[in-house]
Scaffold this motif. Structure first.
Motif, PDB file in Angstrom:
ATOM      1  N   LEU A 140      16.050  36.005  -5.448  1.00  0.00           N
ATOM      2  CA  LEU A 140      17.323  35.083  -5.430  1.00  0.00           C
ATOM      3  C   LEU A 140      17.092  33.832  -4.685  1.00  0.00           C
ATOM      4  O   LEU A 140      17.399  33.050  -5.204  1.00  0.00           O
ATOM      5  N   ALA A 141      16.453  34.078  -3.720  1.00  0.00           N
ATOM      6  CA  ALA A 141      16.143  32.786  -2.743  1.00  0.00           C
ATOM      7  C   ALA A 141      15.164  31.939  -3.361  1.00  0.00           C
ATOM      8  O   ALA A 141      15.289  30.608  -2.913  1.00  0.00           O
ATOM      9  N   ARG A 142      14.283  32.373  -4.170  1.00  0.00           N
ATOM     10  CA  ARG A 142      13.347  31.420  -4.676  1.00  0.00           C
ATOM     11  C   ARG A 142      13.738  30.956  -6.249  1.00  0.00           C
ATOM     12  O   ARG A 142      12.748  30.674  -7.026  1.00  0.00           O
ATOM     13  N   LEU A 143      14.948  31.270  -6.573  1.00  0.00           N
ATOM     14  CA  LEU A 143      15.469  31.112  -7.876  1.00  0.00           C
ATOM     15  C   LEU A 143      15.387  29.831  -8.410  1.00  0.00           C
ATOM     16  O   LEU A 143      15.156  29.578  -9.731  1.00  0.00           O
ATOM     17  N   ASP A 144      15.306  28.566  -7.477  1.00  0.00           N
ATOM     18  CA  ASP A 144      15.309  27.115  -7.959  1.00  0.00           C
ATOM     19  C   ASP A 144      13.742  26.944  -8.543  1.00  0.00           C
ATOM     20  O   ASP A 144      13.569  25.755  -9.079  1.00  0.00           O
ATOM     21  N   GLN A 145      12.890  28.026  -8.322  1.00  0.00           N
ATOM     22  CA  GLN A 145      11.646  27.843  -8.807  1.00  0.00           C
ATOM     23  C   GLN A 145      11.288  28.349 -10.292  1.00  0.00           C
ATOM     24  O   GLN A 145      10.428  28.081 -10.841  1.00  0.00           O
ATOM     25  N   THR A 146      12.429  28.954 -10.805  1.00  0.00           N
ATOM     26  CA  THR A 146      12.127  29.594 -12.096  1.00  0.00           C
ATOM     27  C   THR A 146      12.559  28.179 -13.360  1.00  0.00           C
ATOM     28  O   THR A 146      12.904  27.252 -12.853  1.00  0.00           O
ATOM     29  N   PRO A 147      11.944  28.349 -14.384  1.00  0.00           N
ATOM     30  CA  PRO A 147      11.834  27.231 -15.341  1.00  0.00           C
ATOM     31  C   PRO A 147      13.077  26.954 -15.792  1.00  0.00           C
ATOM     32  O   PRO A 147      13.411  25.541 -16.024  1.00  0.00           O
ATOM     33  N   ALA A 148      14.345  27.720 -15.907  1.00  0.00           N
ATOM     34  CA  ALA A 148      15.693  27.444 -16.359  1.00  0.00           C
ATOM     35  C   ALA A 148      16.189  26.494 -15.111  1.00  0.00           C
ATOM     36  O   ALA A 148      16.837  25.303 -15.453  1.00  0.00           O
ATOM     37  N   ALA A 149      15.975  26.955 -13.917  1.00  0.00           N
ATOM     38  CA  ALA A 149      16.590  25.916 -12.905  1.00  0.00           C
ATOM     39  C   ALA A 149      16.013  24.782 -12.776  1.00  0.00           C
ATOM     40  O   ALA A 149      16.552  23.724 -12.492  1.00  0.00           O
ATOM     41  N   THR A 150      14.667  24.768 -12.906  1.00  0.00           N
ATOM     42  CA  THR A 150      13.765  23.457 -12.971  1.00  0.00           C
ATOM     43  C   THR A 150      14.416  22.570 -14.079  1.00  0.00           C
ATOM     44  O   THR A 150      14.359  21.361 -13.732  1.00  0.00           O
ATOM     45  N   GLU A 151      14.628  22.896 -15.109  1.00  0.00           N
ATOM     46  CA  GLU A 151      14.961  22.247 -16.374  1.00  0.00           C
ATOM     47  C   GLU A 151      16.271  21.618 -15.986  1.00  0.00           C
ATOM     48  O   GLU A 151      16.851  20.374 -16.357  1.00  0.00           O
ATOM     49  N   ALA A 152      17.313  22.577 -15.612  1.00  0.00           N
ATOM     50  CA  ALA A 152      18.632  22.199 -15.382  1.00  0.00           C
ATOM     51  C   ALA A 152      18.774  20.869 -14.275  1.00  0.00           C
ATOM     52  O   ALA A 152      19.276  20.002 -14.130  1.00  0.00           O
ATOM     53  N   LEU A 153      18.028  21.137 -13.199  1.00  0.00           N
ATOM     54  CA  LEU A 153      17.820  20.064 -12.208  1.00  0.00           C
ATOM     55  C   LEU A 153      17.232  18.690 -12.664  1.00  0.00           C
ATOM     56  O   LEU A 153      17.655  17.430 -12.443  1.00  0.00           O
ATOM     57  N   ALA A 154      16.265  18.784 -13.350  1.00  0.00           N
ATOM     58  CA  ALA A 154      15.596  17.620 -14.054  1.00  0.00           C
ATOM     59  C   ALA A 154      16.817  16.885 -15.098  1.00  0.00           C
ATOM     60  O   ALA A 154      16.797  15.694 -14.923  1.00  0.00           O
ATOM     61  N   LEU A 155      17.500  17.749 -15.795  1.00  0.00           N
ATOM     62  CA  LEU A 155      18.462  17.087 -16.544  1.00  0.00           C
ATOM     63  C   LEU A 155      19.860  16.439 -15.613  1.00  0.00           C
ATOM     64  O   LEU A 155      19.858  15.232 -15.955  1.00  0.00           O
ATOM     65  N   GLU A 156      19.812  17.027 -14.673  1.00  0.00           N
ATOM     66  CA  GLU A 156      20.897  16.422 -13.726  1.00  0.00           C
ATOM     67  C   GLU A 156      20.226  15.086 -13.079  1.00  0.00           C
ATOM     68  O   GLU A 156      20.910  14.229 -13.064  1.00  0.00           O
ATOM     69  N   ASP A 157      18.894  15.185 -12.778  1.00  0.00           N
ATOM     70  CA  ASP A 157      18.387  13.802 -12.254  1.00  0.00           C
ATOM     71  C   ASP A 157      18.390  12.770 -13.057  1.00  0.00           C
ATOM     72  O   ASP A 157      18.567  11.792 -12.857  1.00  0.00           O
ATOM     73  N   ALA A 158      18.182  13.203 -14.383  1.00  0.00           N
ATOM     74  CA  ALA A 158      18.098  12.141 -15.483  1.00  0.00           C
ATOM     75  C   ALA A 158      19.548  11.556 -15.731  1.00  0.00           C
ATOM     76  O   ALA A 158      19.877  10.360 -15.981  1.00  0.00           O
ATOM     77  N   ALA A 159      20.628  12.453 -15.543  1.00  0.00           N
ATOM     78  CA  ALA A 159      21.925  11.905 -15.498  1.00  0.00           C
ATOM     79  C   ALA A 159      22.328  10.948 -14.525  1.00  0.00           C
ATOM     80  O   ALA A 159      23.036   9.961 -14.769  1.00  0.00           O
ATOM     81  N   GLU A 160      21.865  11.084 -13.140  1.00  0.00           N
ATOM     82  CA  GLU A 160      22.213  10.351 -12.023  1.00  0.00           C
ATOM     83  C   GLU A 160      21.299   9.265 -12.313  1.00  0.00           C
ATOM     84  O   GLU A 160      21.846   8.132 -11.890  1.00  0.00           O
ATOM     85  N   ALA A 161      20.230   9.158 -12.866  1.00  0.00           N
ATOM     86  CA  ALA A 161      19.517   7.800 -13.285  1.00  0.00           C
ATOM     87  C   ALA A 161      20.347   7.126 -14.075  1.00  0.00           C
ATOM     88  O   ALA A 161      20.228   5.778 -13.915  1.00  0.00           O
ATOM     89  N   ARG A 162      20.727   7.680 -15.090  1.00  0.00           N
ATOM     90  CA  ARG A 162      21.485   6.759 -16.063  1.00  0.00           C
ATOM     91  C   ARG A 162      23.039   6.356 -15.568  1.00  0.00           C
ATOM     92  O   ARG A 162      23.228   5.245 -15.916  1.00  0.00           O
ATOM     93  N   VAL A 163      23.507   7.014 -14.585  1.00  0.00           N
ATOM     94  CA  VAL A 163      24.562   6.389 -13.796  1.00  0.00           C
ATOM     95  C   VAL A 163      23.981   5.038 -12.829  1.00  0.00           C
ATOM     96  O   VAL A 163      24.699   3.968 -13.029  1.00  0.00           O
ATOM     97  N   ARG A 164      22.980   4.998 -12.212  1.00  0.00           N
ATOM     98  CA  ARG A 164      22.155   3.791 -11.671  1.00  0.00           C
ATOM     99  C   ARG A 164      22.075   2.832 -12.805  1.00  0.00           C
ATOM    100  O   ARG A 164      22.434   1.662 -12.439  1.00  0.00           O
ATOM    101  N   GLN A 165      21.492   3.184 -13.710  1.00  0.00           N
ATOM    102  CA  GLN A 165      21.255   2.221 -14.906  1.00  0.00           C
ATOM    103  C   GLN A 165      22.456   1.630 -15.400  1.00  0.00           C
ATOM    104  O   GLN A 165      22.476   0.268 -15.658  1.00  0.00           O
ATOM    105  N   ALA A 166      23.762   2.294 -15.388  1.00  0.00           N
ATOM    106  CA  ALA A 166      24.987   1.972 -16.132  1.00  0.00           C
ATOM    107  C   ALA A 166      25.350   0.913 -15.027  1.00  0.00           C
ATOM    108  O   ALA A 166      26.201  -0.012 -15.772  1.00  0.00           O
ATOM    109  N   ARG A 167      25.096   0.902 -13.869  1.00  0.00           N
ATOM    110  CA  ARG A 167      25.664  -0.227 -12.706  1.00  0.00           C
ATOM    111  C   ARG A 167      24.965  -1.309 -12.876  1.00  0.00           C
ATOM    112  O   ARG A 167      25.510  -2.394 -12.429  1.00  0.00           O
TER     113      ARG A 167
END
Length: 417
Positions: A40-67
């Motif tokens: 459970l401690a290394r759950l962030d290394q799973t593909p599902a968690a990695t994908e979700a984190l990448a999509l969150e980073d993309a959304a944050e990047a779009r916020v920066r672009q919107a400004r």
């Protein structure tokens, strides 16, 4: 009858052969899997968690672009050149250098930023939900692997008991206290137990392979040293902010509402201002130039996109209502299943204790010749069923804990995240 004995192989030899095959075919597991807490401690290394984190980073990047404001436009124009008469060449040219900028009036920029922030919040909540789902899949794969391992061990133990009963039956047959049919039945039961043990071993290996894949382990899992089936479910209260699925639906509804505001601002005039300098070659003079550019909304008023955004908002609102109803029903069902599974585990454990004592007494009575082999077989079958039911009850408790943890927004058997 003596001729029949000569055609039959000795039962004791058959039982010894089966026991030998059991000892040879049983593998020696050497590489235990990490504990559930370690995985459970290394759950962030799973593909599902990695994908979700990448999509969150993309959304944050779009916020920066919107400004970011739109880039200015630089233009250079030359008039009254390369003509005839006094306008031949560049001697009478009027040259204008200007810079224009979109003013983004009527709240256009603010609406764009708000919409991007709403999408980023949705992505963050989806990431949290993806992590919770990944934890649930991990807990289920771990519990199923442990249950398969226990069933395989139970099948091996059943085979051992069956062989022991067959040998005891052989002794009684040789003493003339049981018919030869009982010895043949013992051989048949031993063969069936061997097949069941092989099937359970195959299921165990398959469950280990699934756990290896879900946990993203480099080496294949070969045993489960730390128990999850016997772990007590976490007694966590419902999350104050509501189930993750409801929070995601609320964020999606808010994002859809923000997009309506964006489309409304696009329907308003997109005003641009320009400033520049003009050079008059004939007079050898310079002058400043100012201007405003306003599109005329004669044809395109963005009504189609506004209506589409409103329809998407209604759809998001309907999904939110459905998510709230489903979450309420799912939580009630999960709590009921968990309470029932806890009671089922207690009852199954009591049944195992009773079945073990019944088999012990029946075995003593069988060896003393006071009960028949059929009665011994019945108590052995009851013992196997009781132990299997205990494993199934614990696996059902894990599944109920996984369902309840998803409603609480946490990892199974862990506190609130």
């Amino acid at each position: 009858m003596p001729a029949f004995h000569r055609r039959r192989p000795p039962i004791a030899a058959s039982c010894a052969l089966v026991a030998l095959v059991t000892a040879i075919s049983s593998p020696a597991w050497a590489d235990p899997a990490p504990s559930y807490a370690q995985l459970l401690a290394r759950l962030d290394q799973t593909p599902a968690a990695t994908e979700a984190l990448a999509l969150e980073d993309a959304a944050e990047a779009r916020v920066r672009q919107a400004r970011v404001r739109p880039n200015p436009t630089v233009s250079l124009e030359a008039e009254n050149v390369l003509g005839s008469g006094p306008f031949s060449g560049f001697g009478g040219a009027d040259t204008t250098l200007s810079v224009s900028q979109d003013l983004e009036l009527f709240g256009r920029r603010g609406a764009r930023i708000d919409a991007a922030r709403a999408d980023a919040r949705t992505a963050t909540l989806r990431r949290d939900l993806a992590v919770v789902d990944a934890a649930g899949r991990l807990a289920l794969a771990y519990a199923e692997a442990e249950a398969a391992e226990r069933r395989a061990a139970l099948a091996d133990e059943t085979l051992t008991l069956t062989l022991a009963d067959a040998r005891a039956a052989l002794v009684l047959v040789e003493e003339g206290r049981e018919p030869l049919l009982r010895g043949i039945q013992g051989e048949s039961e031993a063969a069936a137990a061997r097949a069941t043990a092989d099937e359970a071993a195959a299921e165990r290996d398959a469950a280990f392979a699934r756990l290896t894949a879900v946990a993203q382990l480099a080496a294949p899992v070969t045993s489960i040293p730390a128990t999850l089936l016997d772990q007590t479910p976490a007694s966590a209260a419902a999350a104050a902010e509501g189930p993750p699925t409801v929070r995601v639906a609320e964020a999606e509804r808010q994002a859809a509402e923000r997009r309506i505001a964006v489309e409304r601002t696009r329907a308003r005039p997109d005003i641009s201002a320009s400033v520049g300098v003009r050079r008059f070659e004939a007079e050898d003079a310079n002058a400043f130039v100012f201007g405003l550019s306003v599109p005329l909304p004669l044809f395109d008023r963005n009504r189609g996109n506004i209506d589409a955004a409103r329809a998407e908002f209604r759809a998001a609102d309907a999904r939110l209502a459905s998510a709230r109803q489903d979450a309420q029903a799912d939580r009630a069902a999960a709590e009921a299943r968990l309470a029932a599974s806890v009671s089922r585990v207690r009852a199954a454990d009591a049944g195992v204790t009773s079945a073990e004592e019944a088999y012990r007494l029946s075995r003593i009575g069988f060896e003393a010749g006071r009960i028949s082999q059929l009665e011994l077989r019945a108590t052995r079958t009851a013992l196997v069923s009781a132990r299997t039911a205990a494993v199934d009850a614990r696996l059902a408790r894990v599944r109920a804990e996984i369902d309840l943890a998803r409603q609480d927004g946490r990892a199974p058997f862990e506190g609130p995240q």
